[in-house]
Design a protein around this motif. Structure first.
Motif, mmCIF file in Angstrom:
data_model
loop_
_atom_site.group_PDB
_atom_site.id
_atom_site.type_symbol
_atom_site.label_atom_id
_atom_site.label_comp_id
_atom_site.label_asym_id
_atom_site.label_seq_id
_atom_site.Cartn_x
_atom_site.Cartn_y
_atom_site.Cartn_z
ATOM 1 N N UNK A 37 -3.841 -2.045 1.794
ATOM 2 C CA UNK A 37 -4.924 -3.376 1.537
ATOM 3 C C UNK A 37 -5.798 -3.141 0.315
ATOM 4 N N UNK A 38 -5.771 -4.213 -0.124
ATOM 5 C CA UNK A 38 -6.882 -4.303 -0.876
ATOM 6 C C UNK A 38 -8.402 -5.437 -0.965
ATOM 7 N N UNK A 39 -8.996 -5.108 -1.878
ATOM 8 C CA UNK A 39 -10.450 -5.996 -1.554
ATOM 9 C C UNK A 39 -10.686 -5.998 -3.080
ATOM 10 N N UNK A 40 -10.370 -7.373 -3.464
ATOM 11 C CA UNK A 40 -11.589 -7.210 -5.002
ATOM 12 C C UNK A 40 -12.697 -8.393 -4.779
ATOM 13 N N UNK A 41 -13.347 -7.996 -5.822
ATOM 14 C CA UNK A 41 -14.690 -8.050 -5.814
ATOM 15 C C UNK A 41 -15.294 -9.784 -5.439
ATOM 16 N N UNK A 42 -16.058 -10.118 -4.169
ATOM 17 C CA UNK A 42 -15.692 -11.439 -4.008
ATOM 18 C C UNK A 42 -15.081 -11.940 -3.011
ATOM 19 N N UNK A 43 -14.054 -10.857 -2.760
ATOM 20 C CA UNK A 43 -12.530 -11.429 -2.361
ATOM 21 C C UNK A 43 -12.812 -10.944 -0.613
ATOM 22 N N UNK A 88 -5.393 -8.899 -12.002
ATOM 23 C CA UNK A 88 -5.628 -10.436 -10.852
ATOM 24 C C UNK A 88 -5.430 -8.720 -9.890
ATOM 25 N N UNK A 89 -4.403 -7.295 -9.877
ATOM 26 C CA UNK A 89 -4.535 -6.380 -8.746
ATOM 27 C C UNK A 89 -5.689 -5.386 -8.932
ATOM 28 N N UNK A 90 -6.728 -5.663 -10.085
ATOM 29 C CA UNK A 90 -8.253 -5.257 -9.969
ATOM 30 C C UNK A 90 -8.806 -5.283 -8.378
ATOM 31 N N UNK A 91 -9.027 -4.074 -8.411
ATOM 32 C CA UNK A 91 -9.130 -4.202 -6.523
ATOM 33 C C UNK A 91 -10.041 -2.347 -5.769
ATOM 34 N N UNK A 92 -10.428 -2.510 -4.788
ATOM 35 C CA UNK A 92 -10.416 -1.468 -4.611
ATOM 36 C C UNK A 92 -9.607 -1.563 -2.793
ATOM 37 N N UNK A 93 -8.898 -0.584 -3.607
ATOM 38 C CA UNK A 93 -7.466 -0.553 -2.566
ATOM 39 C C UNK A 93 -7.631 0.622 -1.142
ATOM 40 N N UNK A 94 -7.323 0.448 -0.244
ATOM 41 C CA UNK A 94 -7.234 0.378 1.393
ATOM 42 C C UNK A 94 -6.600 1.003 1.731
ATOM 43 N N UNK A 95 -6.302 2.383 2.582
ATOM 44 C CA UNK A 95 -5.270 2.397 3.291
ATOM 45 C C UNK A 95 -5.800 2.652 4.626
ATOM 46 N N UNK A 96 -4.635 1.767 5.446
ATOM 47 C CA UNK A 96 -4.763 1.665 6.782
ATOM 48 C C UNK A 96 -3.834 2.252 7.777
ATOM 49 N N UNK A 97 -3.789 3.040 9.508
ATOM 50 C CA UNK A 97 -3.336 2.969 10.177
ATOM 51 C C UNK A 97 -3.787 2.846 10.944
ATOM 52 N N UNK A 98 -2.008 2.626 11.952
ATOM 53 C CA UNK A 98 -2.525 1.839 13.328
ATOM 54 C C UNK A 98 -1.054 2.320 14.171
ATOM 55 N N UNK A 99 -1.709 2.995 15.411
ATOM 56 C CA UNK A 99 -1.261 3.376 15.996
ATOM 57 C C UNK A 99 -1.875 3.563 17.459
ATOM 58 N N UNK A 100 -1.680 3.356 18.516
ATOM 59 C CA UNK A 100 -2.216 3.212 19.889
ATOM 60 C C UNK A 100 -3.059 2.924 20.279
ATOM 61 N N UNK A 101 -2.810 1.584 19.289
ATOM 62 C CA UNK A 101 -3.753 0.121 19.282
ATOM 63 C C UNK A 101 -4.896 0.566 19.160
ATOM 64 N N UNK A 102 -5.192 1.093 18.388
ATOM 65 C CA UNK A 102 -6.697 1.661 17.412
ATOM 66 C C UNK A 102 -6.067 1.845 15.853
ATOM 67 N N UNK A 103 -6.716 0.473 14.652
ATOM 68 C CA UNK A 103 -6.622 0.661 13.978
ATOM 69 C C UNK A 103 -7.598 1.911 12.655
ATOM 70 N N UNK A 104 -7.399 3.216 12.285
ATOM 71 C CA UNK A 104 -7.608 3.649 10.980
ATOM 72 C C UNK A 104 -7.762 3.056 9.139
ATOM 73 N N UNK A 105 -8.778 4.173 8.938
ATOM 74 C CA UNK A 105 -9.261 2.824 6.968
ATOM 75 C C UNK A 105 -9.511 4.489 6.566
ATOM 76 N N UNK A 106 -8.845 3.946 5.547
ATOM 77 C CA UNK A 106 -9.068 4.937 4.760
ATOM 78 C C UNK A 106 -11.002 4.465 4.066
#
Length: 115
Positions: A37-43, A88-106
């Motif tokens: 996932x990614x999050x750009x400033x203000x978005x 427009x690809x400039x952003x903070x990029x996050x890794x996410x894992x979903x398992x056993x109904x739980x979400x984990x983020x870097x």
């Protein structure tokens, strides 16, 4: 608990490439979904790409044909190869894992595309 650590971010000129890596550790299940996932400033944070344990991949329309998500199951790693980068690809990029109904983020890695 699952820990995720991203790496590979940095600064690149438009048209350049970067490869992000995400290392998963801890209580790893064999059935999961991992994504970038990614999050750009203000978005809002948005999906970039994800891969399911059955190897199905999904991409945001904005990155199709330019980004590729892949994994190394033995190493519990997921990668994001980013080509033809745009400002427009400039952003903070996050890794996410979903398992056993739980979400984990870097904690995220910053990608800056600028001339």
């Amino acid at each position: 608990q699952v820990q995720l650590v991203e790496s590979g971010g940095g600064s690149v000129q438009p048209g350049g490439s970067l490869r992000l890596s995400c290392a998963a550790s801890g209580r790893i299940f064999s059935v999961y979904t991992m994504g970038w996932y990614r999050q750009a400033p203000g978005k809002q944070r948005e999906l970039v790409a994800l891969i399911e344990s059955g190897a199905t991949t999904i991409y945001a329309d904005s990155v199709k044909g330019r980004f590729t998500i892949s994994r190394d199951r033995a190493k519990n790693m997921v990668y994001l190869q980013m080509n033809s980068l745009k400002a427009e690809d400039t952003a903070v990029y996050y890794c996410k894992r979903t398992q056993d109904g739980m979400n984990y983020w870097g904690k995220g890695t910053l990608v800056t595309v600028s001339s």
